[in-house]
Design an enzyme around this catalytic site. Structure first.
Site, short mmCIF file in Angstrom:
data_model
loop_
_atom_site.label_atom_id
_atom_site.label_comp_id
_atom_site.label_asym_id
_atom_site.label_seq_id
_atom_site.Cartn_x
_atom_site.Cartn_y
_atom_site.Cartn_z
N ASP A 129 41.23 46.99 42.64
CA ASP A 129 40.93 46.35 43.92
C ASP A 129 41.52 47.19 45.05
O ASP A 129 42.73 47.16 45.29
CB ASP A 129 41.51 44.94 43.95
CG ASP A 129 40.84 43.99 42.96
OD1 ASP A 129 40.29 44.47 41.95
OD2 ASP A 129 40.88 42.77 43.19
N LYS A 151 34.08 38.52 45.43
CA LYS A 151 35.33 37.93 44.97
C LYS A 151 36.00 37.21 46.13
O LYS A 151 36.29 37.81 47.17
CB LYS A 151 36.27 39.00 44.40
CG LYS A 151 37.63 38.43 43.95
CD LYS A 151 38.48 39.48 43.26
CE LYS A 151 39.88 38.96 42.94
NZ LYS A 151 40.71 39.95 42.23
N LYS A 196 35.55 41.94 48.23
CA LYS A 196 36.58 40.92 48.07
C LYS A 196 37.13 40.53 49.43
O LYS A 196 37.33 41.38 50.30
CB LYS A 196 37.69 41.47 47.17
CG LYS A 196 38.90 40.58 46.99
CD LYS A 196 39.92 41.26 46.07
CE LYS A 196 41.24 40.53 46.02
NZ LYS A 196 42.23 41.22 45.15
#
Length: 249
Positions: free
Chosen positions: A99, A207, A173
């Protein structure tokens, strides 16, 4: 629906941030992993230094739980070369998913070239090594219009350079969960923000992270098209799902 498979169970505090000893911090990580094994979460999101310990625990348990870690965390302002070096080290340690905190500050200043290079190089490194990559855009630092623009930008870069066949391995995300907001405003995923991301990044994955703390909110996020939920409240979320026997997950 098995909500456990949407959950990236998260513990990203350092010992200093948690105001505890390093050994106590490691025990927090181990406890999270044991919980993830019991409830069959999709992934545990931890700092890279703990990957070897976590990997051994999962192997010993013959668990399918994946390992994720963060890159350029949490400010996102690291140089691209530093992010790529950090990512390669995490890959070498055995991370399954990475990430990256995108340089959202540069984006806000209009530096699209830098953002483009980050997404191309970071995504290329991960896909080359058969890893999933997630781009954290830090929604609390952005206006709704900026959320739309950066979501569309990431989508365009990924599809143009890596094709729609790789869309399933690239996420946008929402948040790090560490951003400091004024007046105690939400610093992560909200239904409004997630709706904007989902509408503008598909077929890329989404996400939701930061602020998803209960089962009802998790269900609403999934209904908006969320593919994964990053949360430190995984056990609380899953305990509210019908059929709470771990073997049913």
């Amino acid at each position: 629906m098995r909500i456990c498979q949407f959950l990236d169970a998260t513990y990203l505090k350092t010992a200093v941030q948690a105001h505890i000893s390093e050994q106590e911090n490691l025990q927090n990580v181990i406890t999270l992993v044991e919980e993830a094994i019991t409830y069959n979460y999709k992934l545990v999101m931890i700092r890279a230094k703990y990957i070897p310990t976590v990997k051994k625990l999962l192997l010993d348990a013959k668990s399918d739980v994946l390992i994720g870690t963060v890159i350029g965390f949490h400010e996102g302002t690291y140089r691209l070369s530093e992010k790529l070096e950090e990512a390669q080290k995490a890959i070498d340690l055995g991370a399954d998913e990475l990430d990256f905190v995108i340089n959202y500050q540069a984006f806000k200043k209009g530096n699209v070239k830098l953002i483009t290079e980050e997404v191309i190089q970071g995504t290329k490194l991960c896909l080359k090594n058969n890893k999933v990559v997630k781009w954290i855009i830090e929604v609390a630092a952005l206006t709704n219009k900026e959320i739309i623009v950066i979501s569309q930008l990431i989508k365009r870069i990924v599809l143009q350079n890596f094709g729609e066949e790789n869309a399933k391995n690239v996420f946008v995300k929402s948040s790090t969960g560490f951003f400091k907001t004024a007046n105690n405003l939400p610093n992560g995923a909200t239904l409004e923000r997630i709706k904007l991301i989902s509408k503008n990044v598909k077929p890329l994955q989404v996400k939701a992270a930061g602020g998803v703390k209960n089962y009802e909110t998790a269900l609403k996020m999934i209904a908006l098209g969320v593919d994964r939920i990053g949360t430190s409240s995984s056990k609380k979320i899953i305990s509210k799902q019908p059929n709470t026997n771990p073997i049913d997950y």
